[in-house]
Design a protein around this motif. Structure first.
Motif, PDB file in Angstrom:
ATOM      1  N   PRO A 309       0.804  -1.227   0.000  1.00  8.83           N
ATOM      2  CA  PRO A 309       0.000   0.000   0.000  1.00  8.83           C
ATOM      3  C   PRO A 309       0.834   1.274   0.000  1.00  8.83           C
ATOM      4  O   PRO A 309       0.392   2.299  -0.528  1.00  8.83           O
ATOM      5  N   LEU A 310       2.044   1.229   0.545  1.00  9.62           N
ATOM      6  CA  LEU A 310       2.895   2.409   0.510  1.00  9.62           C
ATOM      7  C   LEU A 310       3.255   2.778  -0.922  1.00  9.62           C
ATOM      8  O   LEU A 310       3.320   3.965  -1.277  1.00  9.62           O
ATOM      9  N   GLY A 311       3.500   1.777  -1.765  1.00 10.62           N
ATOM     10  CA  GLY A 311       3.755   2.056  -3.173  1.00 10.62           C
ATOM     11  C   GLY A 311       2.537   2.631  -3.858  1.00 10.62           C
ATOM     12  O   GLY A 311       2.639   3.563  -4.678  1.00 10.62           O
ATOM     13  N   ALA A 312       1.353   2.083  -3.547  1.00 10.57           N
ATOM     14  CA  ALA A 312       0.116   2.626  -4.108  1.00 10.57           C
ATOM     15  C   ALA A 312      -0.100   4.062  -3.658  1.00 10.57           C
ATOM     16  O   ALA A 312      -0.638   4.889  -4.413  1.00 10.57           O
ATOM     17  N   TYR A 313       0.318   4.386  -2.447  1.00 11.78           N
ATOM     18  CA  TYR A 313       0.188   5.757  -1.939  1.00 11.78           C
ATOM     19  C   TYR A 313       0.998   6.730  -2.795  1.00 11.78           C
ATOM     20  O   TYR A 313       0.499   7.798  -3.188  1.00 11.78           O
ATOM     21  N   TYR A 314       2.243   6.387  -3.104  1.00 15.56           N
ATOM     22  CA  TYR A 314       3.074   7.295  -3.904  1.00 15.56           C
ATOM     23  C   TYR A 314       2.517   7.446  -5.321  1.00 15.56           C
ATOM     24  O   TYR A 314       2.592   8.536  -5.918  1.00 15.56           O
ATOM     25  N   ALA A 315       1.959   6.384  -5.881  1.00 14.60           N
ATOM     26  CA  ALA A 315       1.341   6.494  -7.203  1.00 14.60           C
ATOM     27  C   ALA A 315       0.092   7.369  -7.135  1.00 14.60           C
ATOM     28  O   ALA A 315      -0.123   8.226  -8.008  1.00 14.60           O
ATOM     29  N   ALA A 316      -0.752   7.172  -6.120  1.00 16.42           N
ATOM     30  CA  ALA A 316      -1.960   7.988  -5.968  1.00 16.42           C
ATOM     31  C   ALA A 316      -1.606   9.454  -5.741  1.00 16.42           C
ATOM     32  O   ALA A 316      -2.294  10.354  -6.230  1.00 16.42           O
ATOM     33  N   GLU A 317      -0.530   9.691  -5.020  1.00 14.24           N
ATOM     34  CA  GLU A 317      -0.083  11.068  -4.791  1.00 14.24           C
ATOM     35  C   GLU A 317       0.289  11.741  -6.104  1.00 14.24           C
ATOM     36  O   GLU A 317      -0.061  12.919  -6.338  1.00 14.24           O
ATOM     37  N   TYR A 428      -4.210  -4.432  -9.080  1.00 17.41           N
ATOM     38  CA  TYR A 428      -3.250  -3.434  -8.629  1.00 17.41           C
ATOM     39  C   TYR A 428      -3.934  -2.145  -8.178  1.00 17.41           C
ATOM     40  O   TYR A 428      -3.457  -1.455  -7.278  1.00 17.41           O
ATOM     41  N   GLY A 429      -5.055  -1.803  -8.806  1.00 17.65           N
ATOM     42  CA  GLY A 429      -5.719  -0.548  -8.474  1.00 17.65           C
ATOM     43  C   GLY A 429      -6.413  -0.549  -7.134  1.00 17.65           C
ATOM     44  O   GLY A 429      -6.751   0.514  -6.596  1.00 17.65           O
ATOM     45  N   ASN A 430      -6.634  -1.732  -6.541  1.00 15.16           N
ATOM     46  CA  ASN A 430      -7.388  -1.804  -5.281  1.00 15.16           C
ATOM     47  C   ASN A 430      -6.764  -0.964  -4.176  1.00 15.16           C
ATOM     48  O   ASN A 430      -7.453  -0.285  -3.417  1.00 15.16           O
ATOM     49  N   ALA A 431      -5.446  -1.042  -4.056  1.00 14.47           N
ATOM     50  CA  ALA A 431      -4.769  -0.385  -2.937  1.00 14.47           C
ATOM     51  C   ALA A 431      -4.752   1.128  -3.061  1.00 14.47           C
ATOM     52  O   ALA A 431      -4.458   1.828  -2.079  1.00 14.47           O
ATOM     53  N   THR A 432      -5.048   1.669  -4.234  1.00 10.99           N
ATOM     54  CA  THR A 432      -5.036   3.131  -4.386  1.00 10.99           C
ATOM     55  C   THR A 432      -6.322   3.780  -3.887  1.00 10.99           C
ATOM     56  O   THR A 432      -6.337   4.971  -3.575  1.00 10.99           O
ATOM     57  N   VAL A 433      -7.424   3.012  -3.798  1.00 11.91           N
ATOM     58  CA  VAL A 433      -8.750   3.591  -3.538  1.00 11.91           C
ATOM     59  C   VAL A 433      -8.802   4.384  -2.238  1.00 11.91           C
ATOM     60  O   VAL A 433      -9.288   5.529  -2.227  1.00 11.91           O
ATOM     61  N   PRO A 434      -8.329   3.863  -1.093  1.00  9.76           N
ATOM     62  CA  PRO A 434      -8.452   4.646   0.152  1.00  9.76           C
ATOM     63  C   PRO A 434      -7.738   5.986   0.113  1.00  9.76           C
ATOM     64  O   PRO A 434      -8.130   6.916   0.834  1.00  9.76           O
TER      65      PRO A 434
END
Length: 513
Positions: A309-317, A428-434
């Motif tokens: 999820p930390l990787g998804a956070y940087y992508a969402a950012e 892969y997109g699941n972790a970006t939603v929150p």
């Protein structure tokens, strides 16, 4: 006086003569001890065999393997045809072997023994199972014809290693669909010391910084189907709708050792090449550089094929910054940890090294109120538990998100900026939603492999302002891309209505630590 020349004649012995007794043989104590021990060992083995056989008949049999991410074999149905053909008895044998009680525990025990007593490996040992070529040696191939969206073909058909793939796998059936295979760029591996490496079933197992990591090798591809589908969508929706392409790179982009770069394609270059095929009105976003800046942090799982999820956070950012919407710092989230988790890299490789080195999976609960509603694939109402997170399963930690890949999810937040986001994703997109709960007023999430509604109608009728495609690199260049075009074409012209309109957020999240 006796004459010495006269020989003395002995008188015969009147006692009866007996035959000489044979000499008694000395008992070999060592042989006797070995014989007795052999009898004891044989008795113990027979007892153990009998006890094991009895337990196999009495104990409940396993029906599902969490570590292999699959349902185990079922008892075959008896028919005269199957019996005489041998299929029935073969099926019984398969069922008996596959559903052994405590299936996962025995698998783990066996791999632990391999780990303890296996042959030592050299520092530079490499194992190739199956045909894994260097990038420059690969012949370009056209992508396969996409299966129907709801057929599940992307989960059950053989992958590169010819083995069934678990549900939820993000684009595992990757076949390059164009001749433009990018060459790898400079070594992105953040730490030079690599102690050991193996490649198993298109998976490289490496040890770095004292920990084992499993990674799939990425072959590259042209992504023609992906670019064509996005261009078609652009032509069919209102020009005011923002369409974004934000592919998710695989960990081999950042952690492949320098001497093995020739076995993987540069995903950043691949994404740029695909994005060059997109028409105007589609905004490309390559997050490889944003993630590379944090490669020494735990942004990807070591024992699973997803990012942390930390990787998804940087992508969402990076996406929120490009979209011009607010974005909450990760410090405002409540972190939760699933300890000693073991994901798909172990399930697919059965690596004893990965088994010996589980990892922690850390995910983040939003610090703002939100509500969540779940819909079936046809957009009919399923439930409204107002939560984006499910049960924690150490054997498959990533399933903590969204209940399953198959559901369509609607998230309502307190953000009042008039922006409605539709996330078209694979797993892969699941972790970006929150991480978008502080950025958009409404968020819809749908998987490109399972949704049954027309994508154009959904964007129009739900008032979507932004559409972001967050799929793995495999999905960009592989058969999953064909599902996007199917979503555009299926049920064309239909009207899509939200069956469960919500008044607003109701979830009270826990306070941030």
């Amino acid at each position: 006086m006796e004459n010495p020349e006269i020989k003395h004649i002995r008188e015969p012995d009147p006692r009866p003569r007996t035959q000489p007794q044979p000499r008694r043989r000395r008992v070999d104590r060592r042989a006797l001890l070995c014989s007795r021990l052999s009898i004891i060992c044989l008795a113990v083995l027979l007892l153990a065999f009998a006890l094991t056989s009895a337990l196999l008949l009495v104990l409940p049999r396993s029906t599902k393997s969490l570590i292999e991410k699959r349902d185990l074999a079922t008892f075959p149905k008896f028919t005269l045809e199957s019996y005489f053909s041998g299929d029935f008895t073969a099926g019984v044998a398969t069922w008996y072997d596959d559903t052994v009680p405590n299936h996962d525990g025995l698998k783990n025990l066996g791999n632990s023994f391999k780990r303890l007593f296996g042959l030592p490996k050299s520092e530079d040992s490499v194992q190739f199972v199956g045909k894994i070529d260097k990038i420059q040696d690969r012949a370009p191939a056209e992508g396969p014809t996409p299966a129907p969206v709801n057929s599940g073909a992307d989960n059950n058909s053989p992958g590169t290693a010819g083995a069934p793939l678990p549900a939820g796998a993000a684009g595992r059936n990757m076949t390059p669909d164009a001749s433009n295979l990018p060459a790898p760029t400079a070594d992105p591996f953040p730490n030079g010391a690599v102690e050991q490496r193996d490649i198993i079933e298109n998976i490289m197992i490496i040890k770095q910084d004292g920990h084992w990591r499993g990674m799939e090798m990425f072959a590259g591809g042209g992504g023609d189907s992906y670019a064509s589908a996005l261009n078609d969508l652009r032509s069919k929706v209102d020009p005011s709708v923002n369409i974004w392409s934000m592919p998710a790179p695989l960990p081999c982009q950042f952690y492949t050792p320098k001497e093995y770069k020739e076995y993987v394609a540069d995903q950043s270059q691949c994404f740029d090449n695909v994005h060059a095929k997109l028409g105007s009105g589609i905004t490309p976003l390559n997050v490889c550089a944003a993630l590379a800046a944090h490669a020494e942090e735990p942004i990807y799982c070591r024992t699973d094929h997803h990012w942390q999820p930390l990787g998804a956070y940087y992508a969402a950012e990076a996406f929120a910054s490009a979209a011009g919407v607010p974005f909450a710092d990760i410090g405002s989230y409540t972190s939760k940890k699933i300890e000693n988790s073991m994901g798909t890299m172990y399930a697919w490789s059965k690596s004893a090294d990965l088994l010996s080195d589980p990892e922690d999976f850390t995910y983040y609960l939003p610090g703002v109120p939100y509500s969540a509603v779940y819909y079936n694939q046809d957009f009919s109402f399923a439930w409204d538990d107002d939560d984006l997170f499910g049960a924690e399963i150490p054997e498959d930690p990533y399933v903590v998100y969204l209940g399953s890949d198959q559901y369509i999810v609607k998230v309502t937040t307190e953000v009042q900026n008039g922006r409605k986001l539709l996330i078209m994703k694979d797993s892969y997109g699941n972790a970006t939603v929150p991480f978008y709960t502080s950025s958009f007023g409404e968020i819809y999430v749908a998987d490109i492999r399972y949704m049954e509604r027309n994508l154009v109608s959904m964007i129009r009728d739900l008032g979507i302002t932004d559409v972001v495609f967050t799929v793995s690199a495999f999905s960009v260049v592989g058969e999953n891309a064909g599902h996007i075009q199917t979503l555009i074409d299926q049920n064309a012209g239909e009207t899509v209505t939200d069956p469960y309109p919500q008044p607003g957020p109701t979830t009270a999240p826990p306070a941030a630590e």
